[in-house]
Structures are given as structure tokens and as C-alpha cells.
Design an enzyme around this catalytic site. Structure first.
Site, PDB file in Angstrom:
ATOM      1  CE  LYS A 210      -9.435  -2.402  -2.909  1.00  0.00           C
ATOM      2  NZ  LYS A 210     -10.704  -1.749  -3.279  1.00  0.00           N
TER       3      LYS A 210
ATOM      4  CG  HIS B 219     -14.055  -1.829 -12.193  1.00  0.00           C
ATOM      5  ND1 HIS B 219     -13.312  -0.709 -11.910  1.00  0.00           N
ATOM      6  CD2 HIS B 219     -14.976  -1.922 -11.208  1.00  0.00           C
ATOM      7  CE1 HIS B 219     -13.765  -0.143 -10.802  1.00  0.00           C
ATOM      8  NE2 HIS B 219     -14.779  -0.864 -10.349  1.00  0.00           N
TER       9      HIS B 219
END
Lengths: 286, 286
Positions: free
Chosen positions: B150, B37
Site C-alpha cells: 500500500k 499490519h
């Protein structure tokens, strides 16, 4: 008035408008413009610096048995009328511009708003409407968008979509425009023969009949629907699709009329399916 | 960094930013922030004047048997990390702010992009993702939005949605961030015991194994998948959900690997479902 066929061209025009701090109104239509559409356009022109009208016969809102192929198209006349009504940009994209190769994304409102009324006889119709309108909203990014009260269920569905998806757009709803004899303006009126055109008056007249019944004190939903149904059935050419008195917020029936109800009709006159509606208000004093 | 819980507050902040002609980047997250993140946030901070990060555990993308209730939540720590990574506005709405009363609107990508890979084992998952991301796109109206490689299938689905619905937003995809030993960063790694944490290395190692096989000349999709499957099965704690080599554009299998393929895995380690992926490239010279 400028005309655009591609999203890219329209966007570069709108980017300029935004740079000049101009407000933008959007009037989505399928063309075959009549006074109902023109009323939307004039309202938009009065409230915005720029008015974009789209003319796009959206294939995804037609069922396989419906009138996509025969839907009236007359771009040259539409363009002239739109310009006169104050439209500054006409967006007339080919189908493959709005639904590009690989297209796979749908926007759908589920529940009573799309399952009732026209949702029953036109499955998938409102999914097509929300899918194309969300595209137009993102293409144009207007401050305000204009829709007609004639398509009242569409209005309720689009209000729900706009609110749920947080579109930063004000929806403006413009009253039904009628011919002098009461027939609600519709592009599909062009399908009617002279005899059918006369028979089609049964829709608006039945709404007036309902208002009289309510004024006389009737509050029972089934009784009001039955009276309207009987009234329409006196017209030999009319075949009822639905006559329903529903709550305006969720489009679901209640046993009794309270404060205000929406009376909505879909009636076939020959091969032509027409809709009309009115609000029924319970008088504050009785 | 400013924090907002309501759409109205966030919008008034963003209106000010736009008035100052500042560019806006959006990083949608479900919190439990890790280096993956933070890499999105740092990239967004480098490319935009304003960075909005949302922290919202979106209920509509969890299946009834999934980990919505136990999904890790730690707002205070997340806020500190986000501020350090260059986020200027943290949007942390309660569920009922994003899904308000009467909510009924879904955005859905249909077809191979959502039916393959995770779409099979997590029905409805991508519908939840597109529904919440379209809301966030309209709330924030960013210039750019950031997603991690991802979640490669999510990236492909959101690219499709953005293109189909004409969102005027640039999607930026940021590479997978891995632990030193190769494990792809994931909020769900927190579920793993020490033994499971070690067993979870089988995912990234199997991707390396696949690259070796392709380098050695294997081009047959079934053979590559079988080799990777056998490699993973050597790990006793691993239960394979899927191992698939697909075309990156449509996420559908081809018989042979040509130019570039996407090898995607979902594997359960104990109760924790982990995903990982890599592109397999056919060498230009052989």
C-alpha cells in the site's frame, strides 16, 4: 592477510569468522598508510581476533576543488605495511562497488558538529564521511571501529552518528602519532617540499605554545586564539584556515576555557592544507 | 508476547535469540493496527522464529500541518492483535528513546524516488521514514523486514536505502489488504464519517477502471491519467492530490505504458488524505 575487492567476497569471509565466534575490528582508511594508520591497526589487532582494514579513497568526501585526483595511492606498499601491522583482511573496493548504480542514499549529521571548524571550509566533507562509514559499518558489522584523534572533528561526528543511528559498534579513538620533530603524521605530508616540511612544524609548535599560555593562567578563548594565530603568522609560508578553541562535546566556542577545551587548527603550507589539534586542560590545582 | 520500551531491554532479548540461532523478522508500524499490519505480522511469523513489531508514531515523518497529534493510538488493543498475529516481541519506545538528546543524524534518499508522488505534497516525509527505519534496522538487526505494498513509494525508497547502505536485511513486501468493498486498509480510514467512507471507494474503483482501460488497449500515459482523474472527479467529496502512472523502478513518468506501470493515487476525502495504487500490466498477448 587476505585481500578482497567485493562486498560479497568480504562478507563470506566475515560470516565464517562470526561462525567461529571471532571478534572483528574495522580500520577504515584512504590508504597512503603511515605510522598513524599503523597504530590504529596494531591497536585493533591487540583487541580483536580479526582486523579488517579498508583502503578506499572516498570520492564523496572531497570537494570539487580538492585533491581527489592526486591523493597518494600505493596499494602494494600499503598491503605490506597493513599485513605487518596485524591486519587479517584488506578490503580494497573500486568506487563502483561502494557506490553502485542508482545510488542515492546519504547519511548526514547536521548542526554544530559538522558546521564548525573544517565543516566551514569543506562543505559536504562530513556528509561524505558519514555516508561512506555507514556503508562500511554495514558491510563489515564490526565489534569495534578505530579512528585517529588527528581527525578529531571526524571522530566527534562519527560518535554522534553511531549513537543516533544505534550502530552496535564500539568506536575506539587512538592518539595522534607524530614525527620526531612534532609534525602530526598525515598522508598529505607527502605533498610538502623540504622547505614546506620545515615550515609545517609551526602547527604542532603553536599547540605547545597554547599549552604554555594556559599553564601561565590564560583562560580567555579569544586571547588564546589570538596568541596562537600570531605565533603561526610568524611563519611566512603558513596561511591560516582556522584557529579555534572549542568545547570538545559540541565543537562550539565558549568565552572562557573551563576544565578542558579542544584547540583545533587548519593551516595551509603552500598548496597543502594540514590539520592538527590538542586538548587544553585547566590544571586542577593553581 | 514480551513488550519492551527501551533499546537496551530489546537488545538483550534479541542477543539471547541470536545465541539460540533464531531468525528475526521485523514489522515496523505506527500502531492503530488493521488487517494490513496483521498480514505483515502473520507473514513474518511464518518466515521467522522471532517476530519483533515496533509501534512508534514517528514524529520526523509528519509535516508541520499533518496529523501527528491526532494519529490514532490504542496500545492495549494493538498489543492484543499483535500477539494473536504471531508477534513475539512488541517494541513500543517513547519518542525520546529513538531520538535521544543531541540527536542530529539523518538518513536520506535523494532523487526521483523521493521527489515524485507523495514526495511533492509531503516534503521531508521520506527523510523521516528512512531516518527512523535505519534506526530500527540497527536496533533490531533483523534477517527480514516487512512492509506493505500500500505504501509503494515507501517500499521503493527503503529498498534503495537498504541496497545503498548495505543493510544485511531482506525486504519483504506484502500485498495490499482491502475491505470487502475494495477500500484499502489504512489507519487513517478511522477518520472517515459514514458518508466519507462511502465516497472513499472512488480510489479503488478508479484503479479498476484504469485496468479496464488498459485491457481495452490504451497505452498513452496522459490518456490513462486523464481517464482516472475524470472518474475520480465524479465523486463530489474527492479532491485529487495526484494521479500518476509511473515506472515502478524510478517512479518517473513515461509517455507510454510498456510491460508494467505503477498507477498511484493520493486523494483527499474531506480532511483525510488517502493513498492507493496498483500495477497496470500490458497483456503479453493482444
Amino acid at each position: 592477510m587476505q585481500c578482497f575487492e567485493t562486498v560479497e567476497q568480504l562478507r563470506s569471509y566475515l560470516t565464517e569468522a562470526r561462525r567461529r565466534q571471532q571478534s572483528i575490528g574495522l580500520v577504515p582508511t584512504m590508504g597512503a598508510l603511515h605510522e598513524g594508520h599503523l597504530s590504529l591497526m596494531r591497536t585493533a589487532a591487540a583487541e580483536n581476533d580479526i582486523v579488517v582494514a579498508s583502503i578506499f579513497v572516498n570520492p564523496t568526501q572531497f570537494g570539487p576543488q580538492e585533491d581527489l585526483a592526486t591523493y597518494p595511492r600505493n596499494l602494494e606498499k600499503d598491503a605490506r605495511l597493513a599485513a605487518q601491522a596485524g591486519v587479517t583482511a584488506l578490503f580494497h573496493p573500486p568506487v563502483e562497488e561502494v557506490y553502485r548504480s542508482g545510488n542515492a542514499t546519504w547519511v548526514e549529521v547536521v548542526g554544530s558538529l559538522t558546521e564548525s571548524l573544517c565543516g566551514r571550509s569543506r562543505p559536504g566533507h562530513f556528509r561524505g564521511v558519514t555516508t561512506v562509514v555507514s556503508r562500511l559499518f554495514n558491510i563489515v558489522q564490526p565489534d569495534r571501529a578505530y579512528f585517529g584523534q588527528k581527525d578529531v572533528q571526524q571522530v566527534q561526528v562519527l560518535k554522534r552518528m553511531t549513537q543516533d543511528l544505534f550502530f552496535d559498534i564500539q568506536l575506539r579513538v587512538v592518539p595522534i602519532v607524530r614525527e620526531n620533530d612534532g609534525l602530526a603524521m598525515s598522508s598529505r605530508n607527502a605533498y610538502l617540499s623540504d622547505t614546506e616540511r620545515q615550515a609545517a612544524l609551526i602547527l604542532s609548535r603553536s599547540l605547545e605554545e597554547a599549552k604554555r599560555i594556559v599553564k601561565d593562567g590564560e583562560r580567555d578563548t579569544a586571547a588564546i586564539e589570538a596568541a596562537v594565530t600570531a605565533f603561526i603568522q610568524k611563519e611566512e609560508l603558513a596561511v591560516i584556515d582556522y584557529v579555534e578553541l572549542v568545547h570538545p562535546d559540541d565543537l562550539m566556542r565558549r568565552e572562557q576555557l573551563e576544565a578542558v577545551g579542544l584547540l583545533a587548527l587548519a593551516v595551509r603550507i603552500g598548496k597543502t592544507r594540514l590539520i592538527d589539534n590538542t586538548f587544553l586542560e585547566v590544571p586542577a590545582c593553581s
